[in-house]
Write an enzyme that holds these catalytic residues in place. Sequence first.
Site, PDB file in Angstrom:
ATOM      1  N   GLY A   1       2.142   2.505  11.421  1.00 16.54           N
ATOM      2  CA  GLY A   1       3.097   3.624  11.566  1.00 16.54           C
ATOM      3  C   GLY A   1       3.717   3.902  12.970  1.00 16.54           C
ATOM      4  O   GLY A   1       4.400   4.924  13.082  1.00 16.54           O
TER       5      GLY A   1
ATOM      6  N   SER B   1       2.701  -1.702  11.041  1.00 11.78           N
ATOM      7  CA  SER B   1       3.953  -1.407  11.043  1.00 11.78           C
ATOM      8  C   SER B   1       4.987  -2.764  10.766  1.00 11.78           C
ATOM      9  O   SER B   1       5.681  -3.239  11.386  1.00 11.78           O
ATOM     10  CB  SER B   1       4.143  -1.142  12.829  1.00 11.78           C
TER      11      SER B   1
ATOM     12  N   ASN C   1       0.838  -1.070   0.060  1.00 12.60           N
ATOM     13  CA  ASN C   1      -0.010  -0.020  -0.019  1.00 12.60           C
ATOM     14  C   ASN C   1       0.984   1.275  -0.036  1.00 12.60           C
ATOM     15  O   ASN C   1       1.487   1.640   1.053  1.00 12.60           O
ATOM     16  CB  ASN C   1      -0.868   0.166   1.305  1.00 12.60           C
TER      17      ASN C   1
ATOM     18  N   LYS D   1       0.058   4.287  -0.427  1.00 13.03           N
ATOM     19  CA  LYS D   1      -0.654   5.544   0.093  1.00 13.03           C
ATOM     20  C   LYS D   1      -0.480   6.633  -0.564  1.00 13.03           C
ATOM     21  O   LYS D   1      -0.262   6.311  -2.107  1.00 13.03           O
ATOM     22  CB  LYS D   1      -0.351   5.837   1.576  1.00 13.03           C
TER      23      LYS D   1
ATOM     24  N   GLU E   1      -5.804  -4.851  10.613  1.00 17.25           N
ATOM     25  CA  GLU E   1      -4.781  -3.501  10.923  1.00 17.25           C
ATOM     26  C   GLU E   1      -5.206  -3.063  12.140  1.00 17.25           C
ATOM     27  O   GLU E   1      -6.047  -1.912  12.205  1.00 17.25           O
ATOM     28  CB  GLU E   1      -4.776  -2.701   9.734  1.00 17.25           C
TER      29      GLU E   1
ATOM     30  N   HIS F   1      -9.778   1.004   4.876  1.00 10.58           N
ATOM     31  CA  HIS F   1      -8.395   1.399   5.459  1.00 10.58           C
ATOM     32  C   HIS F   1      -8.925   2.387   6.761  1.00 10.58           C
ATOM     33  O   HIS F   1      -9.554   3.133   6.466  1.00 10.58           O
ATOM     34  CB  HIS F   1      -7.564   2.024   4.553  1.00 10.58           C
TER      35      HIS F   1
ATOM     36  N   GLU G   1      -7.549   5.022   7.555  1.00  3.42           N
ATOM     37  CA  GLU G   1      -7.108   6.476   7.357  1.00  3.42           C
ATOM     38  C   GLU G   1      -8.400   6.893   6.244  1.00  3.42           C
ATOM     39  O   GLU G   1      -8.844   8.154   6.608  1.00  3.42           O
ATOM     40  CB  GLU G   1      -5.709   6.497   6.362  1.00  3.42           C
TER      41      GLU G   1
END
Length: 249
Positions: free
Chosen positions: A173, A210, A10, A12, A167, A98, A100
């Site tokens: 992250g 991560s 991914n 992003k 996730e 996702h 985000e």
Amino acid sequence: MTNKIFFIANWKMFGDLKSLKSIKRVINLSKKKKFLNAKIIYCPPYTLLNSFVIKTKKSRITVGAQNCHHKIDPGPYTGSISSNMIKKIGAKYVIIGHSENRLNGDTNEEINKKIQSAISNNLSVIFCIGENMTEKKNKKTNLVLRNQINLGLRKIKKIDKIIFAYEPIWSIGTGKIMSNNELKKQILNIKNILKNKFKKQKNRIVYGGSVNDKNIINLKQIKEINGFLVGGASQNSNKFIDIIEKTIN
């Protein structure tokens, strides 16, 4: 793990046409016999989808989009792209749900519409689920995952075109990863939820959050995981190759 091990990159909001050069080594890697069981999927930004499809055409690498609109037909949705447009450009997968995008307003109901749209266009879905730190601390992880699955997959009868990406939002992250025992417990919990909802249908679950070339040795010990959704580390071909090789070997 099952026979196919998924490695989903991914990217992003990263990459330009120069970035295409960086995937040449990954393309060559995918052609080697010992990597036949590695299913490599690149999900670049929309601006690179066509270029990635052309670049990987003669390889075993597949391309996916990072999101889609829930409407299939053209319409007044500035800045959006439909599953139909993704399909016609030659991509085979799309990431939906996702964290985000959830943070930016995607509800479980909206995600459900997107999944229905993608599947109707014969796209495979990478369906992201996961809890945030507050939900984790309040011991609501199981409830959150169950709701995301039940509401996100409303009206969906078959999951053969869905890859579930667990996730934990608090891990993305941050470099923080739960223990193998805890992660295995959550993967089995997801499998139980799916078993109750979809009976004997086969499920595929990848882990994201991560994932990098340093912790992959530890993560691959969890046999219930069918692969990995990789963020930042996938933008560097050397690190991404390292992740694939360490998992396969």
